[in-house]
Design a protein around this motif. Structure first.
Motif, PDB file in Angstrom:
ATOM      1  N   SER A 267       0.841  -1.197   0.000  1.00 23.01           N
ATOM      2  CA  SER A 267       0.000   0.000   0.000  1.00 23.01           C
ATOM      3  C   SER A 267       0.876   1.248   0.000  1.00 23.01           C
ATOM      4  O   SER A 267       2.073   1.192   0.289  1.00 23.01           O
ATOM      5  N   SER A 268       0.249   2.364  -0.274  1.00 18.60           N
ATOM      6  CA  SER A 268       0.983   3.638  -0.332  1.00 18.60           C
ATOM      7  C   SER A 268       1.329   4.178   1.049  1.00 18.60           C
ATOM      8  O   SER A 268       2.025   5.189   1.168  1.00 18.60           O
ATOM      9  N   ASP A 269       0.838   3.502   2.100  1.00 18.28           N
ATOM     10  CA  ASP A 269       1.138   3.959   3.462  1.00 18.28           C
ATOM     11  C   ASP A 269       2.569   3.627   3.885  1.00 18.28           C
ATOM     12  O   ASP A 269       3.056   4.120   4.897  1.00 18.28           O
ATOM     13  N   PHE A 270       3.215   2.752   3.123  1.00 15.59           N
ATOM     14  CA  PHE A 270       4.574   2.305   3.462  1.00 15.59           C
ATOM     15  C   PHE A 270       5.463   2.427   2.232  1.00 15.59           C
ATOM     16  O   PHE A 270       4.978   2.451   1.095  1.00 15.59           O
ATOM     17  N   ASN A 271       6.770   2.444   2.471  1.00 15.24           N
ATOM     18  CA  ASN A 271       7.735   2.271   1.383  1.00 15.24           C
ATOM     19  C   ASN A 271       8.084   0.779   1.323  1.00 15.24           C
ATOM     20  O   ASN A 271       8.561   0.210   2.312  1.00 15.24           O
ATOM     21  N   PHE A 272       7.840   0.155   0.189  1.00 16.15           N
ATOM     22  CA  PHE A 272       8.099  -1.280   0.049  1.00 16.15           C
ATOM     23  C   PHE A 272       9.308  -1.521  -0.851  1.00 16.15           C
ATOM     24  O   PHE A 272       9.471  -0.872  -1.893  1.00 16.15           O
ATOM     25  N   TYR A 273      10.138  -2.488  -0.437  1.00 19.31           N
ATOM     26  CA  TYR A 273      11.355  -2.821  -1.172  1.00 19.31           C
ATOM     27  C   TYR A 273      11.370  -4.326  -1.448  1.00 19.31           C
ATOM     28  O   TYR A 273      11.161  -5.141  -0.547  1.00 19.31           O
ATOM     29  N   SER A 274      11.639  -4.695  -2.687  1.00 21.35           N
ATOM     30  CA  SER A 274      11.818  -6.106  -3.040  1.00 21.35           C
ATOM     31  C   SER A 274      13.248  -6.508  -2.704  1.00 21.35           C
ATOM     32  O   SER A 274      14.202  -5.889  -3.175  1.00 21.35           O
ATOM     33  N   LEU A 275      13.400  -7.569  -1.903  1.00 23.21           N
ATOM     34  CA  LEU A 275      14.731  -7.984  -1.441  1.00 23.21           C
ATOM     35  C   LEU A 275      15.243  -9.233  -2.155  1.00 23.21           C
ATOM     36  O   LEU A 275      16.385  -9.630  -1.946  1.00 23.21           O
ATOM     37  N   GLN A 276      14.413  -9.874  -2.977  1.00 22.65           N
ATOM     38  CA  GLN A 276      14.825 -11.146  -3.586  1.00 22.65           C
ATOM     39  C   GLN A 276      15.458 -10.915  -4.952  1.00 22.65           C
ATOM     40  O   GLN A 276      15.097 -10.007  -5.690  1.00 22.65           O
ATOM     41  N   SER A 277      16.416 -11.794  -5.267  1.00 26.34           N
ATOM     42  CA  SER A 277      17.178 -11.623  -6.510  1.00 26.34           C
ATOM     43  C   SER A 277      16.467 -12.214  -7.717  1.00 26.34           C
ATOM     44  O   SER A 277      16.697 -11.790  -8.848  1.00 26.34           O
TER      45      SER A 277
END
Length: 576
Positions: free
Chosen positions: A460-470
């Motif tokens: 959601s836009s309430d958080f900053n999301f980061y993809s950690l998988q390669s």
């Protein structure tokens, strides 16, 4: 000399006409030393025809002892060792045959085959390719074997290419067609699998391997009951371990534990030494908390069971004072991260430990404060200097109940890199790292991973999301491209560890990212399937990441309920 030729011809004629006892009598009447090796080989062939394998083998070996330059008994022993599945002997005899003519395409093919059967897959490719370059005639057989090797090495696309090209020239070969079908099933390509399943059905719908593949296809489509019923039908007439193993796996993966344990117990009573069944027993014992039995069977943990560093004795708890031990990781990266802490306890008993770490983890493991604990590369090993060896995960059985078990781990993060990422992260919103899937062909896939189109509901836009998988699976790529995710999957473990330090939370399926985040002390939410890896069973009561919260699936292949709970918990986290 003519009499000798006549005697050998008479023996051959009797052998050819199945007058085997008379042929043996003539053999035993021989007194000529110069043809002794031929007579022994004849006797071996006669006993082989009489199905007396022991006598046949004895005579072939006697023939070689009599004349090491006579090739026929070597060839006959190759047949015997292959039929007896004595693959170490098969490799040895194949290389001896090759010495007679190193440019023979057939002999090179046999070496490739023997190496393949003995589990030396990469080496087998070398000799299969030599056979091909030397003009091996049976291209169908050669390319089918090559494809089998690539499939077992995990190079499924190369295997499919070879199967498919060979099949196009041999469209009536049901074995080749079913091998191609099996490769597409392993790739989890439902569309191609369905096409070749239909083609295989046209060729022979009663072929048991076709039925086996049909059961796999039904399971791929989540038609679990249909897959189970078909496998039960097959097993009622074909007691094949591969078929039994798939049914066991489906029972356990769908949490039909009573059925799974019953089938496993029944089959182990019939085949008590079968390594595939013992592998199931090992993991069921570990997940259910029967640790003594589970660790006893742990040597069967690898699906393609082979002994690592066979010249070094296994450590079974002996005094390690003044001894040197080699520790190696025989499982995945997550295991190396989770279980590396046991090296600290081993170091209390031994001041001379060499640990072969995964190459990608060397940069984050720090052993400087532990005297005599060394990180090494496998290519630098001198096998003669070790008193003992042990796999990293096997260390657990010696220390998991130890009240002094280390709460530390070997991971060290660079403070400068932590600060470098800190200045680049937006702190106006909570920062969350996510990992929804592991390696595509990893164990228990795809069911231990979460399809990204299901996982996207928590983004959601309430958080900053980061993809950690390669690795981004092909099935997830379209969804991935539409989500507002910052991709950090290209970071190496050293930089990734520093980046995770700056996050507020990591949410991960059962992947190495879960173990890394939890080991770093970061708040971590682990999303676990209904049939989890054994370390999330009873063992988790002994080894708990203090900062880890587990969300466990309640229904096979259904993540909807878990995602709803995570979404609710994220909303609460935002409020607090």
């Amino acid at each position: 000399m003519p009499n000798l030729d006549i005697n050998l011809k008479n023996i051959f004629d009797l052998f050819k006409n199945n007058e085997l006892d008379k042929a043996l009598e003539l053999c035993d009447q021989n007194t000529q030393k110069k043809i002794e090796h031929i007579i022994y080989n004849f006797k071996g062939a006669i006993y082989l025809k009489k199905q007396n394998i022991i006598k046949a083998q004895e005579n072939f070996l006697s023939s070689i002892e009599s004349n090491k330059d006579f090739i026929d008994p070597y060839k006959n022993l190759f047949i015997i060792y292959n039929n007896k599945k004595e693959f170490n002997n098969l490799v040895e005899i194949a290389f001896k045959i090759l010495e007679f003519d190193k440019k023979s395409s057939v002999y090179n093919f046999q070496v490739g085959y023997a190496l393949e059967k003995n589990g030396h897959l990469s080496k087998s490719l070398e000799y299969y390719e030599k056979a091909n370059n030397l003009g091996f005639n049976d291209k169908k057989k050669l390319f089918n074997n090559l494809a089998n090797v690539y499939l077992n090495l995990g190079n499924i696309d190369k295997a499919i290419e070879l199967y498919e090209n060979t099949y196009l020239e041999n469209t009536k070969d049901k074995v080749l067609l079913n091998n191609l079908l099996g490769a597409y099933l392993q790739k989890r390509n439902a569309k191609k699998s369905e096409y070749y399943l239909n083609e295989a059905e046209k060729l022979d719908s009663e072929y048991v391997i076709f039925k086996f593949h049909k059961a796999k296809f039904l399971f791929l489509l989540n038609k679990v009951d249909e897959a189970i019923n078909l496998l039960k039908e097959i097993i009622s007439t074909e007691n094949n371990i591969e078929f039994i193993g798939l049914l066991c796996r489906i029972y356990f993966m769908t949490s039909r534990l009573t059925d799974g344990n019953k089938l496993l117990t029944e089959q182990l009573s019939k085949y008590p030494n079968n390594p595939k069944l013992l592998r199931f027993k090992c993991f069921r014992s570990l997940i259910e908390g029967n640790f003594d039995e589970g660790w006893k069977l742990y040597k069967y943990s690898q699906s393609n069971f082979s002994i690592k560093f066979p010249s070094i004795p296994e450590w079974t708890g002996e005094d390690l004072n003044s001894k040197k031990i080699l520790v190696y990781n025989d499982q995945g990266i997550g295991d190396a991260i989770q279980f590396s802490k046991y090296l600290i306890n081993l170091n209390k008993k031994c001041k001379n430990i060499d640990f072969i770490s995964n190459k990608s983890l060397v940069e984050i493991f720090d052993v400087k404060e532990y005297e005599g604990l060394n990180l090494i590369k496998e290519e630098n090993i001198d096998l003669n200097k070790y008193n003992f060896k042990i796999s990293l995960v096997s260390l657990v059985k010696f220390f998991y109940k130890d009240p002094d078990l280390s709460t530390k781990n070997l991971i060290k993060v660079d403070l400068n890199e932590i600060n470098s990422f800190k200045s680049k992260i937006d702190k106006k919103k909570p920062n969350i790292g996510i990992a929804w899937s592991g390696t595509f062909y990893g164990p228990k896939q795809p069911y231990r991973s979460i399809p990204l189109d299901k996982f996207k509901d928590i983004v959601s836009s309430d958080f900053n999301f980061y993809s950690l998988q390669s690795e981004i699976w092909e099935s997830d790529q379209k969804t991935f491209d539409t989500l507002n995710l910052v991709n950090k999957g290209d970071l190496k473990f050293k930089a990734l560890s520093a980046f995770i330090h700056n996050l507020d939370l990591v949410i991960s399926a059962d992947t190495a990212i879960l173990h890394l985040a939890a080991s770093l002390g970061k708040e971590t939410w682990g999303v676990i399937s209904i049939d989890p890896d054994w370390r999330w069973g009873k063992f988790h009561e002994f080894y708990k990441y203090k900062n880890l919260k587990i969300y466990k699936q309640n229904k096979f292949n259904d993540w909807q309920e878990i995602i709803k709970i995570i979404k609710k918990d994220l909303a609460e986290k935002l409020q607090t």
